[in-house]
Motif scaffolding. Structure first.
Motif, PDB file in Angstrom:
ATOM      1  N   ALA A  21       0.829  -1.210   0.000  1.00  0.00           N
ATOM      2  CA  ALA A  21       0.000   0.000   0.000  1.00  0.00           C
ATOM      3  C   ALA A  21       0.861   1.256   0.000  1.00  0.00           C
ATOM      4  N   HIS A  25       0.874   3.925  -2.845  1.00  0.00           N
ATOM      5  CA  HIS A  25       0.518   5.297  -2.472  1.00  0.00           C
ATOM      6  C   HIS A  25       1.574   6.278  -2.981  1.00  0.00           C
ATOM      7  N   ASP A  36      -7.194   4.606   1.503  1.00  0.00           N
ATOM      8  CA  ASP A  36      -5.932   4.780   2.195  1.00  0.00           C
ATOM      9  C   ASP A  36      -6.010   4.023   3.518  1.00  0.00           C
TER      10      ASP A  36
END
Length: 123
Positions: A21, A25, A36
């Motif tokens: 992630a 991101h 998120d």
């Protein structure tokens, strides 16, 4: 295997998911990401999945142990039915043996086979 699976599910998978992630991101800084997920949220979600995994393992193990115990009980019942219905009537006469066979066939069908069908529905 289960002793290794649970720590891997609790620790390693959230670590790799948070790394994935964070790299995802950083590659999409210009775009707004609706999903998120922080490390805490990933850990909580993974703890819930791990609990579900362990409960499923325990449930499956208990189910198969129950089936094994029922199979042993059926084996013992068949032996008792054979001894009491057939072997005890062999020394009497042919008609008693004929009646004993009918009792044996009826109890075998009624108890053993019908219980197996019920066992399949319950499993």
């Amino acid at each position: 295997i289960a002793g290794i699976s649970v720590p891997m599910l609790l620790c390693a998978k959230p670590y790799f998911l948070s790394k994935e992630a964070s790299t995802h991101h950083h590659s999409h800084d210009e775009e707004e990401d609706d999903e998120d997920h922080g490390l805490g949220e990933i850990l909580i979600h993974q703890a819930i999945e791990t609990i579900e995994f362990v409960l499923g393992m325990v449930s499956n193990t208990a189910s198969y142990l129950r089936l094994w115990a029922l199979s042993l009980a059926h084996s013992e019942l068949a032996t008792v039915f054979w001894e009491k219905a057939i072997l005890s009537t062999l020394n009497v006469n042919w008609f008693a043996t004929f009646i004993g066979y009918g009792i044996f066939a009826g109890t075998t069908f009624g108890v053993l086979l019908c219980m197996d069908v019920l066992e399949c529905f319950l499993h």
